[in-house]
Design an enzyme around this catalytic site. Structure first.
Site, PDB file in Angstrom:
ATOM      1  N   PHE A 140      22.517 -61.951 -79.487  1.00  0.00           N
ATOM      2  CA  PHE A 140      21.114 -62.304 -79.256  1.00  0.00           C
ATOM      3  C   PHE A 140      20.270 -61.040 -79.429  1.00  0.00           C
ATOM      4  CE2 PHE A 140      17.442 -63.368 -76.632  1.00  0.00           C
ATOM      5  CZ  PHE A 140      17.270 -64.724 -76.855  1.00  0.00           C
ATOM      6  N   ASP A 167      28.261 -60.568 -71.972  1.00  0.00           N
ATOM      7  CA  ASP A 167      27.024 -61.285 -71.685  1.00  0.00           C
ATOM      8  C   ASP A 167      27.380 -62.770 -71.578  1.00  0.00           C
ATOM      9  OD1 ASP A 167      24.609 -62.677 -71.790  1.00  0.00           O
ATOM     10  OD2 ASP A 167      23.631 -61.105 -72.962  1.00  0.00           O
ATOM     11  N   TYR A 196      18.748 -69.226 -65.832  1.00  0.00           N
ATOM     12  CA  TYR A 196      17.830 -70.334 -66.132  1.00  0.00           C
ATOM     13  C   TYR A 196      18.374 -71.260 -67.209  1.00  0.00           C
ATOM     14  CZ  TYR A 196      16.574 -66.730 -69.532  1.00  0.00           C
ATOM     15  OH  TYR A 196      16.647 -65.751 -70.483  1.00  0.00           O
ATOM     16  N   LYS A 197      19.575 -70.961 -67.753  1.00  0.00           N
ATOM     17  CA  LYS A 197      20.163 -71.841 -68.767  1.00  0.00           C
ATOM     18  C   LYS A 197      21.032 -72.886 -68.048  1.00  0.00           C
ATOM     19  CE  LYS A 197      19.410 -68.374 -72.286  1.00  0.00           C
ATOM     20  NZ  LYS A 197      19.890 -67.170 -72.968  1.00  0.00           N
ATOM     21  N   ARG A 217      19.832 -76.738 -82.415  1.00  0.00           N
ATOM     22  CA  ARG A 217      20.798 -76.565 -81.332  1.00  0.00           C
ATOM     23  C   ARG A 217      20.706 -77.729 -80.334  1.00  0.00           C
ATOM     24  NH1 ARG A 217      20.253 -70.877 -78.417  1.00  0.00           N
ATOM     25  NH2 ARG A 217      18.265 -71.827 -77.793  1.00  0.00           N
TER      26      ARG A 217
HETATM   27  C1  LIG Z   1      18.915 -66.114 -73.233  1.00  0.00           C
HETATM   28  C2  LIG Z   1      19.502 -64.778 -73.559  1.00  0.00           C
HETATM   29  C3  LIG Z   1      18.865 -63.597 -73.192  1.00  0.00           C
HETATM   30  C4  LIG Z   1      17.508 -63.608 -72.560  1.00  0.00           C
HETATM   31  O1  LIG Z   1      17.213 -62.404 -71.909  1.00  0.00           O
HETATM   32  P1  LIG Z   1      16.025 -62.365 -70.854  1.00  0.00           P
HETATM   33  O2  LIG Z   1      15.895 -60.948 -70.481  1.00  0.00           O
HETATM   34  O3  LIG Z   1      16.429 -63.254 -69.712  1.00  0.00           O
HETATM   35  O4  LIG Z   1      14.797 -62.914 -71.525  1.00  0.00           O
HETATM   36  C5  LIG Z   1      19.517 -62.407 -73.446  1.00  0.00           C
HETATM   37  N1  LIG Z   1      20.726 -62.372 -74.059  1.00  0.00           N
HETATM   38  C6  LIG Z   1      21.348 -63.494 -74.436  1.00  0.00           C
HETATM   39  C7  LIG Z   1      22.682 -63.416 -75.105  1.00  0.00           C
HETATM   40  C8  LIG Z   1      20.750 -64.730 -74.222  1.00  0.00           C
HETATM   41  O5  LIG Z   1      21.359 -65.847 -74.624  1.00  0.00           O
END
Ligand SMILES: *Cc1c(COP(=O)(O)O)cnc(C)c1O
Length: 399
Positions: A115, A186, A211-212, A358
Site C-alpha cells: 500500500f 502490516d 477501521y477495516k 474490490r
Molecule cells: C488501509 C491501509 C493503510 C492506511 O493507513 P492509515 O494511516 O490508517 O490511513 C496503510 N497500509 C495498508 C497496507 C493499508 O491497507
C-alpha cells in the site's frame, strides 16, 4: 475455543436495508449501539465528569484495554499491543525501531504490491535519517529471494490490498531471521479477516488499522505489536509524553515506559476508542477458524458466480483459497463505471486504479444469499451495459 453464538451476526450491525456491503475491507459498518455509545461519552462522561473522566471513566487506560482486545485476534499475549494514532504512524515507529536494531544495514525491503502509504513512510524516514538507506520493492513473488545479509528490515503487508493475495508470514519471517533481518507485518487487511498467530511467527513487529475488518469506525486508532523481548532495547522514534514512564511526573527528560506502552505518543481520541472498544467486543465470541471457513466458502461462491455470469471480468485474486485473504477482486478496463453502477444498485464495493474492482467479504454480516444477489445485480449491469451511462463516468475523490 468454540463459539457461543452463531457466526453470522447481522443483527449486531447497523447496515441499511437493501444494501449489500462488500467494502468492509476498506471501512467496516457501525456496530449496533455506536450512536448510544458516542452519546454516552459526550453526555455522561465528558459532559458530567469533565476532566475527571480521565480517571473516573477509565479514559487513560482505554488504549491498553483496547490493545488487550486486539491481542487475541492477532494471536499475541496480553499487554504486547499499543494502540493509537494511525497505521501510517505506527508503521513509521516500527520502521525506525527496526533500523535502530540493525544500525549497520542499509536496505529496507518491501514489495511493489504494498500500500503506498507504507512505502511513502519508509521513504520519508530514509530521507530524514539521511544515512544512505535504500528502499527496495521487488515484485511480491520475488521477496523471498531478495532477503539477504544487507537487509535491515523486511516490511510487508500480509494481504495485498488490491488482489487479496497473501504472503507466507512464517516462511518469510524465518528467512529474514536466518540472515539477521528484522520483520514488520502490516495486518491492515488481515486482522479480523484471517486467523493470525503473530507471536508464534516470532516477528519483531506487527501493525494494523482497526477501521477495516475490525469495524472500529472511520479514523479508528491503529495498533502496534512489539515482541516483548525487544521492547526495552528500543527508544521510540516519536517520544511523546504518554509513552513516558511517568507522564505526570512532568520531567524535562524523556524516559520510556518499561512496556509496549512506550509506543504511545499523545492523547488518545476517546470517542473513537470507545467505539472501537464496543466493536472489539464482537470478537470475544468469534471462532477465527470458523470465520475463515465461512470466508473461504463465501469468496469461492462469489468467484464461481461472477465467472459464470460475467465472463468478461478477469479474476485477479488467487483461485487457491489458501492464497487469498477475505476479498475478491476482478479487473476490467471499465471497472470504475461498473462499480459506480453497482453502488447505485445497492451493492457497495470499491475501485483501485488502474482497473481493479474490490469486493470485501466479511462473514459476520454476509451470507450466501447476499453473495448470489450481488452477482445477479452485477450480471444485469454487464448484460445491459448500464455502466456506459455518462453519470457513472465521473471520477469521485474517494474511489
Ligand atoms: C488501509 C491501509 C493503510 C492506511 O493507513 P492509515 O494511516 O490508517 O490511513 C496503510 N497500509 C495498508 C497496507 C493499508 O491497507
Amino acid at each position: 475455543m468454540t463459539s457461543k453464538l452463531p457466526l453470522l451476526r447481522k443483527e449486531l450491525f447497523d447496515i441499511p436495508k437493501d444494501i449489500i456491503y462488500l467494502d468492509g475491507n476498506s471501512l467496516g459498518p457501525p456496530i449496533r449501539g455506536s450512536t448510544e455509545c458516542a452519546d454516552q461519552v459526550i453526555s455522561d462522561e465528558w459532559g458530567q465528569e469533565l476532566i475527571k473522566a480521565w480517571n473516573t471513566a477509565g479514559w487513560m487506560s482505554l488504549p491498553q484495554t483496547v490493545g488487550n482486545q486486539i491481542a487475541p485476534v492477532i494471536g499475541v499475549s496480553p499487554d504486547t499491543v499499543a494502540t493509537g494514532d494511525t497505521l501510517s504512524i505506527k508503521l513509521y515507529q516500527a520502521l525506525a525501531a527496526a533500523l535502530s536494531l540493525r544500525p549497520d544495514r542499509r536496505v529496507l525491503l518491501s514489495d511493489a504490491g504494498n500500500f503506498p502509504t507504507d512505502l511513502y513512510m519508509a521513504q520519508g524516514l530514509i530521507d530524514t535519517m539521511d544515512r544512505g538507506h535504500k528502499l527496495r520493492t521487488p515484485p511480491p513473488e520475488e521477496v523471498l529471494d531478495s532477503i539477504n545479509e544487507r537487509v535491515a528490515v523486511v516490511f510487508l503487508t500480509h494481504v495485498d490490498y488490491r488482489t487479496g493475495r497473501v504472503h507466507d508470514i512464517e516462511g518469510i519471517t524465518r528467512r529474514a531471521h536466518e540472515v539477521g533481518a528484522v520483520t514488520i507485518w502490516d495486518l491492515a487487511h488481515s486482522a479480523g479477516a484471517v486467523p493470525l498467530s503473530m507471536e508464534s511467527s516470532h516477528t519483531e513487529f506487527a501493525v494494523g488499522c482497526t477501521y477495516k475488518y475490525l469495524n472500529g469506525g472511520p479514523g479508528a486508532p491503529a495498533f502496534i505489536y512489539v515482541r516483548p523481548d525487544i521492547v526495552t532495547s528500543i527508544t521510540p522514534a516519536l517520544t511523546g509524553w504518554l509513552g513516558h514512564r511517568d507522564p505526570f511526573a512532568m520531567e524535562l527528560k524523556y524516559r520510556p515506559s518499561a512496556s509496549t506502552e512506550r509506543f504511545r505518543i499523545g492523547s488518545p481520541s476517546i470517542i473513537q476508542f470507545k467505539l472501537l472498544e464496543l466493536a472489539m467486543r464482537v470478537w470475544e465470541d468469534v471462532d477465527m477458524a470458523e470465520l475463515r471457513a465461512s470466508s473461504i466458502a463465501l469468496t469461492s461462491l462469489f468467484i464461481e458466480e461472477i465467472e459464470r455470469r460475467c465472463p468478461m471480468l478477469t479474476l485477479v485474486t488467487p483461485r487457491d483459497p489458501e492464497q487469498r485473504g477475505s476479498q475478491v477482486s476482478f479487473a476490467s478496463e471499465h471497472g470504475y463505471p461498473i462499480m459506480q453502477a453497482l453502488i447505485e444498485r445497492g451493492v457497495i464495493g470499491d475501485f483501485r486504479r488502474p482497473n481493479i474492482m474490490r469486493f470485501g467479504i466479511a462473514p459476520l454480516y454476509l451470507d450466501e444469499n447476499d453473495i448470489v444477489k450481488a452477482a445477479e445485480i452485477l450480471e444485469e449491469i454487464m448484460k445491459n451495459e448500464t455502466w456506459r451511462e455518462s453519470k457513472y463516468q465521473q471520477i469521485k475523490g474517494v474511489t
